[in-house]
Design an enzyme around this catalytic site. Structure first.
Site, PDB file in Angstrom:
ATOM      1  N   TYR A 116       0.874  -1.176   0.000  1.00 11.17           N
ATOM      2  CA  TYR A 116       0.000   0.000   0.000  1.00 11.17           C
ATOM      3  C   TYR A 116       0.908   1.222   0.000  1.00 11.17           C
ATOM      4  O   TYR A 116       2.054   1.141  -0.434  1.00 11.17           O
ATOM      5  CB  TYR A 116      -0.928  -0.130   1.235  1.00 11.17           C
ATOM      6  CG  TYR A 116      -2.052   0.868   1.295  1.00 11.17           C
ATOM      7  CD1 TYR A 116      -2.814   1.172   0.176  1.00 11.17           C
ATOM      8  CD2 TYR A 116      -2.359   1.500   2.492  1.00 11.17           C
ATOM      9  CE1 TYR A 116      -3.850   2.097   0.245  1.00 11.17           C
ATOM     10  CE2 TYR A 116      -3.395   2.410   2.577  1.00 11.17           C
ATOM     11  CZ  TYR A 116      -4.129   2.708   1.444  1.00 11.17           C
ATOM     12  OH  TYR A 116      -5.152   3.623   1.526  1.00 11.17           O
ATOM     13  N   LYS A 188      -6.386  -1.523  -3.281  1.00  9.70           N
ATOM     14  CA  LYS A 188      -7.494  -1.280  -2.348  1.00  9.70           C
ATOM     15  C   LYS A 188      -8.296  -2.569  -2.162  1.00  9.70           C
ATOM     16  O   LYS A 188      -8.763  -2.874  -1.071  1.00  9.70           O
ATOM     17  CB  LYS A 188      -8.397  -0.152  -2.860  1.00  9.70           C
ATOM     18  CG  LYS A 188      -7.717   1.224  -2.852  1.00  9.70           C
ATOM     19  CD  LYS A 188      -7.809   1.924  -1.507  1.00  9.70           C
ATOM     20  CE  LYS A 188      -7.034   3.234  -1.487  1.00  9.70           C
ATOM     21  NZ  LYS A 188      -7.155   4.015  -0.256  1.00  9.70           N
ATOM     22  N   GLU A 259     -12.216   5.524  -6.387  1.00 10.11           N
ATOM     23  CA  GLU A 259     -10.911   5.824  -5.787  1.00 10.11           C
ATOM     24  C   GLU A 259     -10.089   6.749  -6.681  1.00 10.11           C
ATOM     25  O   GLU A 259      -9.976   6.523  -7.894  1.00 10.11           O
ATOM     26  CB  GLU A 259     -10.127   4.517  -5.581  1.00 10.11           C
ATOM     27  CG  GLU A 259      -8.814   4.669  -4.821  1.00 10.11           C
ATOM     28  CD  GLU A 259      -9.000   5.038  -3.350  1.00 10.11           C
ATOM     29  OE1 GLU A 259      -9.873   4.456  -2.693  1.00 10.11           O
ATOM     30  OE2 GLU A 259      -8.256   5.913  -2.858  1.00 10.11           O
ATOM     31  N   ALA A 316      -7.569  22.207   0.420  1.00 13.94           N
ATOM     32  CA  ALA A 316      -9.027  22.023   0.427  1.00 13.94           C
ATOM     33  C   ALA A 316      -9.493  21.379  -0.870  1.00 13.94           C
ATOM     34  O   ALA A 316     -10.296  21.933  -1.615  1.00 13.94           O
ATOM     35  CB  ALA A 316      -9.707  23.379   0.636  1.00 13.94           C
ATOM     36  N   ASN A 427      -0.105  11.722   1.148  1.00 17.17           N
ATOM     37  CA  ASN A 427       0.690  10.552   0.776  1.00 17.17           C
ATOM     38  C   ASN A 427       1.373  10.823  -0.556  1.00 17.17           C
ATOM     39  O   ASN A 427       0.921  11.674  -1.311  1.00 17.17           O
ATOM     40  CB  ASN A 427      -0.241   9.333   0.616  1.00 17.17           C
ATOM     41  CG  ASN A 427      -0.870   8.952   1.939  1.00 17.17           C
ATOM     42  OD1 ASN A 427      -0.225   8.976   2.969  1.00 17.17           O
ATOM     43  ND2 ASN A 427      -2.148   8.593   1.900  1.00 17.17           N
TER      44      ASN A 427
HETATM   45  N1  LIG Z   1      -4.424   9.632   4.604  1.00 13.82           N
HETATM   46  C1  LIG Z   1      -5.431   9.342   3.834  1.00 13.82           C
HETATM   47  O1  LIG Z   1      -6.252   8.470   4.129  1.00 13.82           O
HETATM   48  C2  LIG Z   1      -5.609  10.075   2.568  1.00 13.82           C
HETATM   49  C3  LIG Z   1      -4.678  10.927   2.109  1.00 13.82           C
HETATM   50  N2  LIG Z   1      -4.865  11.604   0.948  1.00 13.82           N
HETATM   51  C4  LIG Z   1      -3.790  12.439   0.501  1.00 13.82           C
HETATM   52  O2  LIG Z   1      -4.190  13.792   0.533  1.00 13.82           O
HETATM   53  C5  LIG Z   1      -3.520  14.490  -0.504  1.00 13.82           C
HETATM   54  C6  LIG Z   1      -4.545  15.253  -1.295  1.00 13.82           C
HETATM   55  O3  LIG Z   1      -5.378  14.341  -1.980  1.00 13.82           O
HETATM   56  P1  LIG Z   1      -6.682  14.836  -2.721  1.00 13.82           P
HETATM   57  O4  LIG Z   1      -7.507  15.646  -1.797  1.00 13.82           O
HETATM   58  O5  LIG Z   1      -7.258  13.662  -3.369  1.00 13.82           O
HETATM   59  O6  LIG Z   1      -6.043  15.787  -3.808  1.00 13.82           O
HETATM   60  P2  LIG Z   1      -6.671  17.121  -4.416  1.00 13.82           P
HETATM   61  O7  LIG Z   1      -5.840  17.486  -5.583  1.00 13.82           O
HETATM   62  O8  LIG Z   1      -8.123  16.971  -4.602  1.00 13.82           O
HETATM   63  O9  LIG Z   1      -6.445  18.178  -3.236  1.00 13.82           O
HETATM   64  C7  LIG Z   1      -5.222  18.799  -2.941  1.00 13.82           C
HETATM   65  C8  LIG Z   1      -5.544  20.248  -2.608  1.00 13.82           C
HETATM   66  O10 LIG Z   1      -4.365  20.850  -2.111  1.00 13.82           O
HETATM   67  C9  LIG Z   1      -4.308  22.143  -2.680  1.00 13.82           C
HETATM   68  N3  LIG Z   1      -2.942  22.683  -2.670  1.00 13.82           N
HETATM   69  C10 LIG Z   1      -1.933  22.407  -3.513  1.00 13.82           C
HETATM   70  N4  LIG Z   1      -0.860  23.182  -3.228  1.00 13.82           N
HETATM   71  C11 LIG Z   1      -1.225  23.950  -2.184  1.00 13.82           C
HETATM   72  C12 LIG Z   1      -0.560  24.964  -1.442  1.00 13.82           C
HETATM   73  N5  LIG Z   1       0.697  25.328  -1.751  1.00 13.82           N
HETATM   74  N6  LIG Z   1      -1.220  25.530  -0.428  1.00 13.82           N
HETATM   75  C13 LIG Z   1      -2.479  25.178  -0.121  1.00 13.82           C
HETATM   76  N7  LIG Z   1      -3.166  24.239  -0.807  1.00 13.82           N
HETATM   77  C14 LIG Z   1      -2.537  23.625  -1.814  1.00 13.82           C
HETATM   78  C15 LIG Z   1      -4.827  21.923  -4.095  1.00 13.82           C
HETATM   79  O11 LIG Z   1      -5.199  23.156  -4.716  1.00 13.82           O
HETATM   80  C16 LIG Z   1      -5.993  21.016  -3.835  1.00 13.82           C
HETATM   81  O12 LIG Z   1      -7.181  21.728  -3.566  1.00 13.82           O
HETATM   82  C17 LIG Z   1      -2.769  13.445  -1.324  1.00 13.82           C
HETATM   83  O13 LIG Z   1      -1.433  13.429  -0.941  1.00 13.82           O
HETATM   84  C18 LIG Z   1      -3.417  12.157  -0.945  1.00 13.82           C
HETATM   85  O14 LIG Z   1      -2.527  11.064  -1.013  1.00 13.82           O
HETATM   86  C19 LIG Z   1      -6.014  11.486   0.218  1.00 13.82           C
HETATM   87  C20 LIG Z   1      -6.985  10.623   0.618  1.00 13.82           C
HETATM   88  C21 LIG Z   1      -6.829   9.817   1.805  1.00 13.82           C
HETATM   89  C1  LIG Z   2      -5.018   6.873   1.062  1.00 13.44           C
HETATM   90  C2  LIG Z   2      -5.628   7.357  -0.155  1.00 13.44           C
HETATM   91  O1  LIG Z   2      -6.702   6.960  -0.542  1.00 13.44           O
HETATM   92  C3  LIG Z   2      -4.925   8.365  -0.904  1.00 13.44           C
HETATM   93  O2  LIG Z   2      -3.875   8.815  -0.477  1.00 13.44           O
HETATM   94  O3  LIG Z   2      -5.444   8.729  -1.973  1.00 13.44           O
HETATM   95 MG   LIG Z   3      -7.139   7.547  -2.521  1.00 21.76          MG
END
Ligand SMILES: NC(=O)C1=CN([C@@H]2O[C@H](COP(=O)(O)OP(=O)(O)OC[C@H]3O[C@@H](n4cnc5c(N)ncnc54)[C@H](O)[C@@H]3O)[C@@H](O)[C@H]2O)C=CC1
Ligand SMILES: CC(=O)C(=O)O
Ligand SMILES: [Mg+2]
Length: 607
Positions: A116, A188, A259, A316, A427
């Site tokens: 993962y 997943k 996903e 956000a 991540n």
């Molecule tokens: N721990 C977990 O379970 C999960 C972690 N994630 C992680 O969260 C991160 C974001 O994923 P998503 O929301 O799907 O991506 P996304 O692309 O939808 O969201 C990222 C956001 O961060 C903003 N951003 C980028 N640079 C920025 C900056 N300098 N300042 C402020 N905001 C900024 C973007 O404009 C965007 O709105 C990824 O690294 C993903 O792996 C996502 C889902 C689950």
């Molecule tokens: C954990 C997850 O779903 C992601 O980082 O997109």
């Molecule tokens: Mg994901």
């Protein structure tokens, strides 16, 4: 939690997903040995070797699954790095699924990060380079007319319980990976089996290939996907809709897990399909649920209530707004106030800084959290300025901006709250907004930390005693919760996945937080107990589905202990079941080996 040997007949009588008793099989000889679902390798018994024409195809010693695990583990350890280990495990999954899942089960804390995040992210980035044989369903936007046909090859109406689908646009934090996204669907699903016992032969990983905007892939002659820019707009929506409708028609029992769709589509598609079908977006809802559970655990340690939440989310997007919604709804319910009122306890920051009503191009998801422009004292709109003004007790990172939680930001936060709750969730590991060792050092061990990818425990001489203590850091990843939500939805055959079912899942995880009993323990349960967590989450989800009137399965026990037993009875365990030969004619699709592995096994493409 050792997998039991084959389950005996259930006291519940016949259960739809029970996996007890012999497995019918119509395959023989080399075909059987190359079929991952039936293959036992050196563990085929003497009788099976005779009945299935295997005698001369195997060395004579009949071995146990435990011996096979030992051998496989030695081979695993000999691989030089994590990506090589990941490739080894993929190859094992293609050869022998029981052994693959048992090896992982027995070494879960060690191997979780290899199958993962973060290592799966490396495998996805290198998909077209390390590719050996295909797994999963590849649908492409130029063949919309084939979607129904290609999906239909995977079984009949009863055969599929769980579909993970991605369009590959926003994989983990590594962006657009085109058709390599198939590996996130596969990963997943492996977790649903590993963590919640969802049957590995009743799941379907899918990638919707719509092209890619990743220039590196477009310029790579070995790239395996559609070599063109992403198709968007009406054609895209029609493609997704064709897929969803075909999946519903062909596999009416299946739960659809979305996903890693891109920001423009993830929430939009969820909102479109949620009122109609049992579906779930892991990045929006799974992340929201697990993070809320971590916050509840943190509030327990800090002896605060939901009323006290002052949450700043940095980044956000899909995950950030998903978390905001889950927290807002919990505040509204707990305090008996409107969602608008509850949103006042949450501040979102994105690229332009704090989101206000004057921010241009706010998404629909962001709008409820936009603050009045005149609330802002400083002309600075950055994270540090927001932390100084808001004085949050919870700070979350979903931005993919590494090291953005700087010492200055964290010290500013710690200057106004005794125990800051800080969750850098981006991540893979290299994109985390901060690493636990820094967060603990900058706060003298006071920060309550959980991270998106796993970290080793952190040692330090914190606190007034100055004594060396070790702090274990929880992994705050949707993997804690999505397998159990899926299991509960499947077993209850829920028509929809409602808000209340998700809240029930949050409560299930939160009640198992080690921090409830020991304030120095991790905020969330770890992978070592993940199957038990899934049973509790599934139970809560099922109870809520019944209460909401969306459960369609008959015979769900009312009694809690009985319900747990009913759930466990239907969880697949990585153990060998005796094989019983059945004649190919009239054999079921499963016995013929046609589920999961489509087409003739001999004829499968290699390379
Ligand atoms: N721990 C977990 O379970 C999960 C972690 N994630 C992680 O969260 C991160 C974001 O994923 P998503 O929301 O799907 O991506 P996304 O692309 O939808 O969201 C990222 C956001 O961060 C903003 N951003 C980028 N640079 C920025 C900056 N300098 N300042 C402020 N905001 C900024 C973007 O404009 C965007 O709105 C990824 O690294 C993903 O792996 C996502 C889902 C689950
Ligand atoms: C954990 C997850 O779903 C992601 O980082 O997109
Ligand atoms: Mg994901």
């Amino acid at each position: 939690m050792s997998p039991s040997s084959n389950k005996t007949t259930s006291r519940f009588g016949h259960l739809p997903l029970s996996t007890s008793g012999p497995l019918e099989c119509a395959l023989k000889g080399t075909v059987l040995l190359t079929h991952p679902y039936f293959n036992k390798g050196s563990a085929f018994t003497p009788d099976e070797r005779r009945d299935f024409a295997l005698a001369g195809l195997l060395p004579p010693s009949v071995q146990t699954l435990e011996q096979q695990v030992q051998r496989a583990y030695e081979q695993y350890c000999a691989r030089p790095d994590d990506l090589a280990k990941n490739t080894f495990l993929t190859s094992m999954k293609e050869q022998n699924e029981v052994l693959y899942f048992r090896l992982l089960h027995d070494h879960l804390p060690e191997m979780f990060s290899v199958v993962y995040t973060p290592t799966e992210g490396d495998a996805i980035q290198n998909y077209s380079r390390i590719f050996r044989r295909p797994d999963g369903l590849f649908l492409n936007i130029h063949d919309v007319d084939r979607v129904y046909h290609d999906l239909s090859l995977w079984g009949t109406a009863d055969d599929i319980d769980y579909i993970v689908v991605t369009d590959g646009e926003e994989i983990l934090g590594i962006g657009d990976q085109g058709c390599g996204g198939i590996l996130i669907s596969i990963a997943k699903l492996a977790l649903t089996t590993l963590c919640a016992g969802i049957h590995p032969n009743r799941v379907l990983p899918v990638v919707l290939d719509c092209g890619t905007d990743n220039e590196e892939l477009l310029n790579d002659p070995l790239y395996l996907g559609l070599r063109e820019k992403r198709v968007r707009g009406e054609a895209y929506d029609n493609f997704v809709d064709t897929f969803v409708k075909a999946a519903r028609k062909l596999y009416p029992k299946a739960y659809i897990h979305f996903e890693d769709f891109g920001l423009q589509n993830a929430r939009r598609l969820l909102n479109k399909y949620r009122p109609e079908i049992p579906c779930f977006n892991d990045d929006v809802q799974g992340t929201g649920c697990v993070t809320l559970a971590a916050i509840f655990a943190g509030l327990h340690v800090t002896k605060q209530k939901v009323d006290d939440i002052r949450l700043v989310i940095f980044g956000a997007g899909t995950a950030g707004v998903g978390i905001a919604d889950q927290v807002r709804d919990a505040i509204a319910t707990e305090r008996g106030i409107s969602k608008e009122e509850a949103a006042k306890q949450i501040w979102l920051i994105d690229k332009p800084g704090i989101l206000t009503t004057d921010t241009e191009d706010l998404s629909e998801g962001q709008k409820p959290y936009a603050k009045a422009e005149d609330e802002w004292e400083s002309k600075d709109r950055n994270l540090l300025a927001v932390v100084k003004q808001v004085k949050p007790n919870v700070l979350i990172g979903t931005s993919t901006v590494p090291r953005s939680f700087t010492k200055e930001v964290v010290e500013a936060m710690a200057s106004s709250v005794e125990r800051p709750i800080i969750l850098p969730l981006s991540n893979p590991t290299r994109l985390h907004e901060a690493v636990p060792s820094d967060l603990l050092e900058w706060t003298n061990g006071k920060a309550l930390v959980a991270t998106g990818s796993p970290f080793k425990p952190v040692k330090g001489p914190w606190g007034e005693s100055g004594k060396e203590v070790e702090i274990e850091v929880a992994e705050c990843n949707n993997s804690v919760v999505f397998p159990g939500i899926g299991l509960g939805s499947i077993l209850s055959r829920a028509k929809l996945v409602t808000d209340k079912m998700l809240v029930a899942a949050v409560n299930g995880v939160a009640q198992l937080s080690p921090a409830l009993k020991d304030s120095t323990a991790p905020l969330l349960p770890g992978v070592d107990v993940v199957r038990d967590v899934s049973v509790v989450v599934a139970r809560k989800v099922i109870q809520s589905a019944v209460e909401e009137g969306v459960a369609t399965q008959e015979g769900i026990p009312d009694d809690e202990a009985e319900l747990d037993e009913w759930i466990r009875e239907q969880m697949w365990d990585p153990v060998y079941r005796p094989l019983k030969y059945v004649n190919k004619e009239g054999a079921s699709r499963e016995a013929k080996g046609e589920m999961r592995v489509v087409g003739s096994v001999e004829g499968r493409e290699q390379q």
